[in-house]
Design a protein around this motif. Structure first.
Motif, PDB file in Angstrom:
ATOM      1  N   GLY A  55      54.152   7.379  90.828  1.00  0.00           N
ATOM      2  CA  GLY A  55      53.750   8.602  90.118  1.00  0.00           C
ATOM      3  C   GLY A  55      52.681   9.315  90.918  1.00  0.00           C
ATOM      4  O   GLY A  55      51.491   9.087  90.712  1.00  0.00           O
ATOM      5  N   ALA A  56      53.099  10.161  91.838  1.00  0.00           N
ATOM      6  CA  ALA A  56      52.172  10.802  92.773  1.00  0.00           C
ATOM      7  C   ALA A  56      51.110  11.644  92.067  1.00  0.00           C
ATOM      8  O   ALA A  56      49.936  11.598  92.422  1.00  0.00           O
ATOM      9  CB  ALA A  56      52.941  11.654  93.779  1.00  0.00           C
ATOM     10  N   GLN A  57      51.512  12.399  91.057  1.00  0.00           N
ATOM     11  CA  GLN A  57      50.554  13.240  90.337  1.00  0.00           C
ATOM     12  C   GLN A  57      49.504  12.397  89.621  1.00  0.00           C
ATOM     13  O   GLN A  57      48.306  12.673  89.707  1.00  0.00           O
ATOM     14  CB  GLN A  57      51.285  14.081  89.289  1.00  0.00           C
ATOM     15  CG  GLN A  57      51.429  15.524  89.637  1.00  0.00           C
ATOM     16  CD  GLN A  57      51.960  16.288  88.432  1.00  0.00           C
ATOM     17  OE1 GLN A  57      52.833  15.824  87.717  1.00  0.00           O
ATOM     18  NE2 GLN A  57      51.430  17.460  88.230  1.00  0.00           N
ATOM     19  N   ALA A  58      49.955  11.390  88.904  1.00  0.00           N
ATOM     20  CA  ALA A  58      49.037  10.522  88.155  1.00  0.00           C
ATOM     21  C   ALA A  58      48.115   9.758  89.112  1.00  0.00           C
ATOM     22  O   ALA A  58      46.919   9.611  88.846  1.00  0.00           O
ATOM     23  CB  ALA A  58      49.816   9.557  87.272  1.00  0.00           C
ATOM     24  N   ALA A  59      48.656   9.279  90.222  1.00  0.00           N
ATOM     25  CA  ALA A  59      47.840   8.562  91.207  1.00  0.00           C
ATOM     26  C   ALA A  59      46.778   9.489  91.788  1.00  0.00           C
ATOM     27  O   ALA A  59      45.611   9.097  91.928  1.00  0.00           O
ATOM     28  CB  ALA A  59      48.725   8.004  92.321  1.00  0.00           C
ATOM     29  N   GLY A  60      47.167  10.704  92.110  1.00  0.00           N
ATOM     30  CA  GLY A  60      46.212  11.673  92.641  1.00  0.00           C
ATOM     31  C   GLY A  60      45.121  11.995  91.639  1.00  0.00           C
ATOM     32  O   GLY A  60      43.938  12.086  91.989  1.00  0.00           O
ATOM     33  N   ALA A  97      35.413  17.291  79.062  1.00  0.00           N
ATOM     34  CA  ALA A  97      35.958  18.609  78.711  1.00  0.00           C
ATOM     35  C   ALA A  97      36.548  19.311  79.931  1.00  0.00           C
ATOM     36  O   ALA A  97      37.597  19.960  79.835  1.00  0.00           O
ATOM     37  CB  ALA A  97      34.871  19.472  78.071  1.00  0.00           C
ATOM     38  N   GLN A  98      35.903  19.178  81.079  1.00  0.00           N
ATOM     39  CA  GLN A  98      36.416  19.800  82.308  1.00  0.00           C
ATOM     40  C   GLN A  98      37.788  19.244  82.671  1.00  0.00           C
ATOM     41  O   GLN A  98      38.690  19.990  83.034  1.00  0.00           O
ATOM     42  CB  GLN A  98      35.441  19.583  83.463  1.00  0.00           C
ATOM     43  CG  GLN A  98      34.169  20.367  83.340  1.00  0.00           C
ATOM     44  CD  GLN A  98      33.137  19.978  84.392  1.00  0.00           C
ATOM     45  OE1 GLN A  98      33.293  19.001  85.129  1.00  0.00           O
ATOM     46  NE2 GLN A  98      32.047  20.733  84.455  1.00  0.00           N
ATOM     47  N   TRP A  99      37.951  17.933  82.568  1.00  0.00           N
ATOM     48  CA  TRP A  99      39.238  17.323  82.913  1.00  0.00           C
ATOM     49  C   TRP A  99      40.278  17.542  81.824  1.00  0.00           C
ATOM     50  O   TRP A  99      41.460  17.678  82.112  1.00  0.00           O
ATOM     51  CB  TRP A  99      39.065  15.842  83.235  1.00  0.00           C
ATOM     52  CG  TRP A  99      38.459  15.656  84.593  1.00  0.00           C
ATOM     53  CD1 TRP A  99      37.166  15.307  84.871  1.00  0.00           C
ATOM     54  CD2 TRP A  99      39.089  15.847  85.850  1.00  0.00           C
ATOM     55  NE1 TRP A  99      36.970  15.265  86.227  1.00  0.00           N
ATOM     56  CE2 TRP A  99      38.145  15.593  86.855  1.00  0.00           C
ATOM     57  CE3 TRP A  99      40.374  16.213  86.239  1.00  0.00           C
ATOM     58  CZ2 TRP A  99      38.428  15.689  88.211  1.00  0.00           C
ATOM     59  CZ3 TRP A  99      40.662  16.304  87.596  1.00  0.00           C
ATOM     60  CH2 TRP A  99      39.702  16.053  88.554  1.00  0.00           C
ATOM     61  N   ASP A 100      39.851  17.597  80.563  1.00  0.00           N
ATOM     62  CA  ASP A 100      40.791  17.889  79.469  1.00  0.00           C
ATOM     63  C   ASP A 100      41.445  19.258  79.657  1.00  0.00           C
ATOM     64  O   ASP A 100      42.583  19.470  79.246  1.00  0.00           O
ATOM     65  CB  ASP A 100      40.089  17.851  78.104  1.00  0.00           C
ATOM     66  CG  ASP A 100      39.787  16.444  77.622  1.00  0.00           C
ATOM     67  OD1 ASP A 100      40.317  15.476  78.213  1.00  0.00           O
ATOM     68  OD2 ASP A 100      39.012  16.317  76.659  1.00  0.00           O
ATOM     69  N   ALA A 101      40.722  20.164  80.275  1.00  0.00           N
ATOM     70  CA  ALA A 101      41.230  21.525  80.491  1.00  0.00           C
ATOM     71  C   ALA A 101      42.218  21.604  81.655  1.00  0.00           C
ATOM     72  O   ALA A 101      42.739  22.688  81.943  1.00  0.00           O
ATOM     73  CB  ALA A 101      40.060  22.483  80.738  1.00  0.00           C
ATOM     74  N   GLN A 102      42.495  20.479  82.305  1.00  0.00           N
ATOM     75  CA  GLN A 102      43.406  20.449  83.456  1.00  0.00           C
ATOM     76  C   GLN A 102      44.526  19.440  83.216  1.00  0.00           C
ATOM     77  O   GLN A 102      44.622  18.429  83.915  1.00  0.00           O
ATOM     78  CB  GLN A 102      42.631  20.059  84.716  1.00  0.00           C
ATOM     79  CG  GLN A 102      41.499  20.995  85.067  1.00  0.00           C
ATOM     80  CD  GLN A 102      40.733  20.497  86.255  1.00  0.00           C
ATOM     81  OE1 GLN A 102      41.318  20.236  87.314  1.00  0.00           O
ATOM     82  NE2 GLN A 102      39.431  20.350  86.121  1.00  0.00           N
ATOM     83  N   PRO A 103      45.402  19.688  82.237  1.00  0.00           N
ATOM     84  CA  PRO A 103      46.457  18.718  81.949  1.00  0.00           C
ATOM     85  C   PRO A 103      47.454  18.588  83.098  1.00  0.00           C
ATOM     86  O   PRO A 103      47.664  19.530  83.875  1.00  0.00           O
ATOM     87  CB  PRO A 103      47.130  19.290  80.701  1.00  0.00           C
ATOM     88  CG  PRO A 103      46.851  20.747  80.770  1.00  0.00           C
ATOM     89  CD  PRO A 103      45.504  20.897  81.437  1.00  0.00           C
ATOM     90  N   LEU A 104      48.053  17.435  83.186  1.00  0.00           N
ATOM     91  CA  LEU A 104      49.105  17.191  84.176  1.00  0.00           C
ATOM     92  C   LEU A 104      50.463  17.477  83.548  1.00  0.00           C
ATOM     93  O   LEU A 104      50.670  17.216  82.368  1.00  0.00           O
ATOM     94  CB  LEU A 104      49.103  15.721  84.620  1.00  0.00           C
ATOM     95  CG  LEU A 104      47.941  15.258  85.494  1.00  0.00           C
ATOM     96  CD1 LEU A 104      48.060  13.760  85.735  1.00  0.00           C
ATOM     97  CD2 LEU A 104      47.914  15.989  86.807  1.00  0.00           C
ATOM     98  N   SER A 105      51.389  17.966  84.366  1.00  0.00           N
ATOM     99  CA  SER A 105      52.763  18.110  83.876  1.00  0.00           C
ATOM    100  C   SER A 105      53.439  16.748  83.992  1.00  0.00           C
ATOM    101  O   SER A 105      53.000  15.868  84.741  1.00  0.00           O
ATOM    102  CB  SER A 105      53.510  19.166  84.675  1.00  0.00           C
ATOM    103  OG  SER A 105      53.530  18.807  86.046  1.00  0.00           O
ATOM    104  N   ASP A 106      54.521  16.561  83.250  1.00  0.00           N
ATOM    105  CA  ASP A 106      55.259  15.294  83.299  1.00  0.00           C
ATOM    106  C   ASP A 106      55.883  15.084  84.670  1.00  0.00           C
ATOM    107  O   ASP A 106      56.356  16.029  85.297  1.00  0.00           O
ATOM    108  CB  ASP A 106      56.362  15.267  82.228  1.00  0.00           C
ATOM    109  CG  ASP A 106      55.803  15.123  80.832  1.00  0.00           C
ATOM    110  OD1 ASP A 106      54.656  14.644  80.706  1.00  0.00           O
ATOM    111  OD2 ASP A 106      56.511  15.480  79.882  1.00  0.00           O
ATOM    112  N   GLU A 107      55.877  13.839  85.115  1.00  0.00           N
ATOM    113  CA  GLU A 107      56.536  13.487  86.373  1.00  0.00           C
ATOM    114  C   GLU A 107      57.906  12.907  86.028  1.00  0.00           C
ATOM    115  O   GLU A 107      58.037  12.141  85.102  1.00  0.00           O
ATOM    116  CB  GLU A 107      55.718  12.461  87.144  1.00  0.00           C
ATOM    117  CG  GLU A 107      54.394  13.020  87.617  1.00  0.00           C
ATOM    118  CD  GLU A 107      53.647  12.060  88.518  1.00  0.00           C
ATOM    119  OE1 GLU A 107      54.042  11.946  89.699  1.00  0.00           O
ATOM    120  OE2 GLU A 107      52.689  11.449  88.047  1.00  0.00           O
ATOM    121  N   ALA A 108      58.882  13.289  86.785  1.00  0.00           N
ATOM    122  CA  ALA A 108      60.233  12.784  86.551  1.00  0.00           C
ATOM    123  C   ALA A 108      60.565  11.684  87.512  1.00  0.00           C
ATOM    124  O   ALA A 108      60.030  11.540  88.542  1.00  0.00           O
ATOM    125  CB  ALA A 108      61.249  13.893  86.677  1.00  0.00           C
TER     126      ALA A 108
END
Length: 108
Positions: A55-60, A97-108
């Motif tokens: 999961g590249a996005q989650a790892a990053g 709050a800063q990180w909550d404002a930057q949600p990740l999209s789902d990884e397929a």
């Protein structure tokens, strides 16, 4: 039915230090050392290896959170030795709050 859950009160167990260790065997993998303040006298270390290929996005994002000190002082909600360590809310409300404002999209 699995190992018993060892519950540690959130007010007593917290992450007191999080360090990004050297990359593991593959360049995209990395290991993070979590130092846990179990009680007033005892600290324990947990190593978490992140596999970017899974999961590249989650790892990053996890790497960014570690580097920003997001997890420093964060409470631990549940521990099942050798199975799970549940944490993730920053003790710093502004940083949360800063990180909550930057949600990740789902990884397929």
């Amino acid at each position: 039915a699995g190992p018993p859950t060892k519950r540690m009160p959130a007010t007593r167990a917290c992450l007191c230090a999080v360090a990004l260790l050297a990359a593991t065997a593959r360049a995209e993998d990395f290991t993070v050392k979590l130092t846990i303040q179990v009680d007033e006298r005892r600290r324990e270390a947990v190593l978490v290896t992140v596999r970017e290929a899974k999961g590249a996005q989650a790892a990053g994002r996890f790497r960014q959170l570690v580097n920003s000190k997001f997890f420093d002082g964060c409470a631990i909600f549940r521990v099942i030795p050798g199975v799970v360590l549940q944490f993730g809310l920053s003790s710093n409300r502004t940083l949360q709050a800063q990180w909550d404002a930057q949600p990740l999209s789902d990884e397929a």
